[in-house]
Design a protein around this motif. Structure first.
Motif, PDB file in Angstrom:
ATOM      1  N   PHE A  37       0.863  -1.167   0.000  1.00  0.00           N
ATOM      2  CA  PHE A  37       0.000   0.000   0.000  1.00  0.00           C
ATOM      3  C   PHE A  37       0.908   1.228   0.000  1.00  0.00           C
ATOM      4  O   PHE A  37       2.097   1.144   0.303  1.00  0.00           O
ATOM      5  N   LYS A  43      -3.666  12.342   1.173  1.00  0.00           N
ATOM      6  CA  LYS A  43      -4.473  11.293   0.551  1.00  0.00           C
ATOM      7  C   LYS A  43      -4.666  10.130   1.516  1.00  0.00           C
ATOM      8  O   LYS A  43      -3.956   9.994   2.501  1.00  0.00           O
ATOM      9  N   GLU A  44      -5.620   9.272   1.188  1.00  0.00           N
ATOM     10  CA  GLU A  44      -5.845   8.076   1.980  1.00  0.00           C
ATOM     11  C   GLU A  44      -4.881   6.975   1.538  1.00  0.00           C
ATOM     12  O   GLU A  44      -4.342   7.001   0.434  1.00  0.00           O
ATOM     13  N   ARG A  45      -4.698   6.009   2.423  1.00  0.00           N
ATOM     14  CA  ARG A  45      -3.841   4.873   2.092  1.00  0.00           C
ATOM     15  C   ARG A  45      -4.422   4.143   0.879  1.00  0.00           C
ATOM     16  O   ARG A  45      -5.609   3.843   0.839  1.00  0.00           O
ATOM     17  N   GLU A  46      -3.583   3.861  -0.084  1.00  0.00           N
ATOM     18  CA  GLU A  46      -4.018   3.331  -1.374  1.00  0.00           C
ATOM     19  C   GLU A  46      -3.440   1.945  -1.624  1.00  0.00           C
ATOM     20  O   GLU A  46      -2.237   1.723  -1.425  1.00  0.00           O
ATOM     21  N   SER A  61      -3.420  -2.131  -8.639  1.00  0.00           N
ATOM     22  CA  SER A  61      -4.290  -0.990  -8.861  1.00  0.00           C
ATOM     23  C   SER A  61      -4.134  -0.540 -10.312  1.00  0.00           C
ATOM     24  O   SER A  61      -3.090  -0.771 -10.941  1.00  0.00           O
ATOM     25  N   SER A  63      -3.618   2.327 -11.342  1.00  0.00           N
ATOM     26  CA  SER A  63      -2.603   3.379 -11.458  1.00  0.00           C
ATOM     27  C   SER A  63      -1.186   2.821 -11.641  1.00  0.00           C
ATOM     28  O   SER A  63      -0.307   3.541 -12.104  1.00  0.00           O
TER      29      SER A  63
END
Length: 124
Positions: A37, A43-46, A61, A63
């Protein structure tokens, strides 16, 4: 209980590559799904990528798909993230996570164990 330690972060230029590593100890490594992650300021954890227990299944993801590759070596108790064609928007703190779930998870709340993270900074 498993302990996780990340390494391999750094400051690179756009287009460069990095290989992040996560060393695990204290548990039976092959019993855990593993994931990466990232957390960027504001930003939020992605979710970035995850890999199944035997390493035969992976998820990414949108991205990072096509640029990043997750892999694991159960004999060495380690998981890796090969990050290629890095972009400034990849700048973040990258965390390794583990869980005893049978299936890959995408929500950080589903992971029991976390490392301290490693910083990746990509300059333009």
């Amino acid at each position: 209980q498993v302990q996780l330690v990340e390494s391999g972060g750094g400051l690179v230029q756009a287009g460069d590559s990095l290989r992040l590593s996560c060393a695990a100890s204290g548990g039976v490594f092959s019993n855990y799904i593993m994931a990466w992650f990232r957390l960027a300021p504001g930003k939020e954890r992605e979710f970035v990528a995850a890999i199944s227990r035997p390493g035969t299944g992976t998820a990414y993801s949108n991205s990072v798909k096509g640029r990043f590759t997750i892999s694991r070596d159960n004999a060495k108790n380690a998981v890796y993230l090969e990050a290629n064609s890095l972009k400034p928007e990849d700048t973040a703190f990258y965390y390794c996570a583990a869980d005893e779930s049978q299936f890959i998870r995408y929500n950080p709340d589903d992971y029991q164990y976390w490392g301290q993270g490693t910083q990746v900074t990509v300059s333009s």
